[in-house]
Design an enzyme around this catalytic site. Structure first.
Site, mmCIF file in Angstrom:
data_model
loop_
_atom_site.group_PDB
_atom_site.id
_atom_site.type_symbol
_atom_site.label_atom_id
_atom_site.label_comp_id
_atom_site.label_asym_id
_atom_site.label_seq_id
_atom_site.Cartn_x
_atom_site.Cartn_y
_atom_site.Cartn_z
ATOM 1 N N HIS A 84 4.132 -8.764 8.697
ATOM 2 C CA HIS A 84 4.651 -8.875 7.331
ATOM 3 C C HIS A 84 5.085 -7.530 6.768
ATOM 4 C CE1 HIS A 84 0.859 -7.598 5.174
ATOM 5 N NE2 HIS A 84 0.271 -8.108 6.235
ATOM 6 N N ASP A 86 5.516 -7.003 3.306
ATOM 7 C CA ASP A 86 4.994 -6.731 1.978
ATOM 8 C C ASP A 86 3.623 -6.075 2.016
ATOM 9 O OD1 ASP A 86 4.044 -9.297 2.943
ATOM 10 O OD2 ASP A 86 3.193 -9.628 0.950
ATOM 11 N N ASP A 113 -2.007 -2.066 6.682
ATOM 12 C CA ASP A 113 -1.767 -3.489 6.391
ATOM 13 C C ASP A 113 -0.418 -3.675 5.726
ATOM 14 O OD1 ASP A 113 -2.103 -6.193 5.996
ATOM 15 O OD2 ASP A 113 -3.469 -5.964 4.297
ATOM 16 N N GLU A 138 3.284 -12.308 2.581
ATOM 17 C CA GLU A 138 1.998 -12.650 3.209
ATOM 18 C C GLU A 138 0.819 -12.380 2.286
ATOM 19 O OE1 GLU A 138 -1.704 -12.060 5.536
ATOM 20 O OE2 GLU A 138 -0.651 -10.624 4.264
ATOM 21 N N GLU A 139 0.911 -11.336 1.480
ATOM 22 C CA GLU A 139 -0.217 -10.953 0.648
ATOM 23 C C GLU A 139 -0.491 -11.927 -0.493
ATOM 24 O OE1 GLU A 139 -2.269 -8.791 1.390
ATOM 25 O OE2 GLU A 139 -1.323 -7.243 2.622
ATOM 26 N N GLU A 163 -1.335 -7.740 12.589
ATOM 27 C CA GLU A 163 -2.305 -7.294 11.603
ATOM 28 C C GLU A 163 -3.198 -6.264 12.290
ATOM 29 O OE1 GLU A 163 -2.530 -7.931 8.491
ATOM 30 O OE2 GLU A 163 -1.501 -9.842 8.125
ATOM 31 N N HIS A 341 -5.803 -2.334 1.956
ATOM 32 C CA HIS A 341 -5.794 -2.344 0.484
ATOM 33 C C HIS A 341 -6.616 -1.208 -0.122
ATOM 34 C CE1 HIS A 341 -5.210 -7.047 0.695
ATOM 35 N NE2 HIS A 341 -4.406 -6.376 1.517
#
Length: 367
Positions: A84, A86, A113, A138-139, A163, A341
């Site tokens: 992903h 985003d 991530d 995705e988030e 991931e 994150h």
């Protein structure tokens, strides 16, 4: 729908052996720095998507951005490499620094991530001729992955989802997700009255759900249903005639259950109120003997590592793909998922180089 919540491993090394050296991959590193340096918070992925488009065009690959913003570079569908674009919000100055061991690390939002996995897959795709998709959203809601499975005419022969797993880690399983909103209303009255009001009903329902799915500590988290309230509001309505309570809740679902089974159990504890279940993502657990898992175990060993087989306690786009496609899948990518994150998100560039090599080797084996 972030996958970042923890991992449980087995079947591999203890991670204490020094990682083998591989040549510095300047092309791969340049792409990673460019993509990390291009902000792509969910809903604002277009600029980072263009960096990927430019990279594939520079290698004479067919590439386009589809209707929801995914970067599509179809080719050899014996392997689909996908991750992903985003990220979650967060301003981390992009820079390369040396750690205490003298190793270079790239700092920046998304470096782990999942732009490390994303860019390593893009590089592996152009070098092996494999298909590639960089997905959006995705988030939050996996809208890119959901659109992809609906829009493709046929499923690929194998899927590698991107991931962070560590360069020697291979993720085979994710728990599912059931999310809903509980709403209850009762007549207002003096607080001395013995009858439950809506707030008590909400607390009682959620307490019963938590008790239903309680486990001894020795049960691995991956094998538990874990129940978490996300938000709660309650009180007397503006007209003073009613008491209302609203709670947003999530339950993580292990492969032992389906989301429908968990929903029925939770609904069975309702005494008052209703739940609007608005999201259901099924759990996934792949057999370690699939062609994809074997290819990655062999590739990690070929690069000098001891493969670790992982199960993640969160969810990812792999859950979406597994619901629709009946083919071997793994999730793989450089980076420490504990930094997902996080305000100190960063990835080792040496590990990133090793992950590119593993991806190329595993993809060639699957082809």
């Amino acid at each position: 729908m972030s996958e970042s919540a923890g991992e449980q491993g087995g079947g591999g090394g203890d991670g204490e052996e020094p990682a083998p050296d591989v040549p510095v991959d300047e092309e791969a590193r340049d792409l990673l720095v460019d993509v990390v340096d291009t902000p792509s918070v969910t809903g604002e992925e277009a600029d980072a998507a263009q960096v990927l488009v430019d990279f594939f065009e520079s290698h004479d690959r067919e590439v386009w951005v589809d209707d929801v913003g995914n970067v599509r570079a179809p080719a050899d569908d014996s392997v689909l490499l996908t991750s992903h674009i985003d990220t979650v919000p967060g301003d981390i100055p992009v820079r390369v620094e040396e750690n205490e061991a003298g190793e270079e690390e790239l700092w920046g939002r998304g470096s782990v991530d999942a732009k490390g996995p994303l860019c390593s897959m893009a590089v592996a795709a152009v070098r092996t001729g494999a298909s590639f998709v960089g997905v959006v959203g995705e988030e939050v809601d996996s809208r890119g992955a959901r659109y992809l499975v609906e829009d493709r005419d046929a499923e690929p022969d194998a899927v590698v989802n991107g991931e962070p797993s560590g360069w020697d880690g291979i993720t085979l399983g994710y728990r599912g997700l059931l999310a809903g909103t509980y709403v209850a209303t009762s007549e207002s009255g003096h607080s001395s009255r013995p009858e439950n009001n809506a707030i008590q009903d909400a607390i009682g329902w959620w307490s019963a759900v938590e008790e239903e799915f309680g486990h001894d500590e020795w049960v691995p988290v991956f094998e538990r249903v874990t129940a978490k309230p996300i938000s709660f509001e309650g009180g007397i309505t503006d007209d003073g005639l009613s008491v209302e309570a609203t709670a947003d809740v999530q339950l993580r679902v292990p492969p032992e259950y389906t989301t429908e089974e968990v929903r029925e159990i939770a609904d069975g504890h309702l005494a008052n109120g209703t739940v609007h279940w608005h999201d259901a993502v099924e759990p996934v657990m792949m057999n370690p003997r699939t062609a994809a898992a074997r290819a990655f175990r062999a590739a990690v060993r070929q690069v000098g590592g001891d493969p670790r087989l992982l199960r993640k306690t969160g969810t990812s786009d792999m859950n979406v793909y597994a619901q629709e496609w009946d083919c071997p899948m793994v999730t793989y990518g450089p980076g420490d998922s504990d930094l997902d994150h996080a305000p100190d998100e960063h990835v080792s560039l040496a590990e990133y180089d090793r992950a590119v090599t593993v991806l190329e080797t595993a993809t060639e084996r699957l082809q």
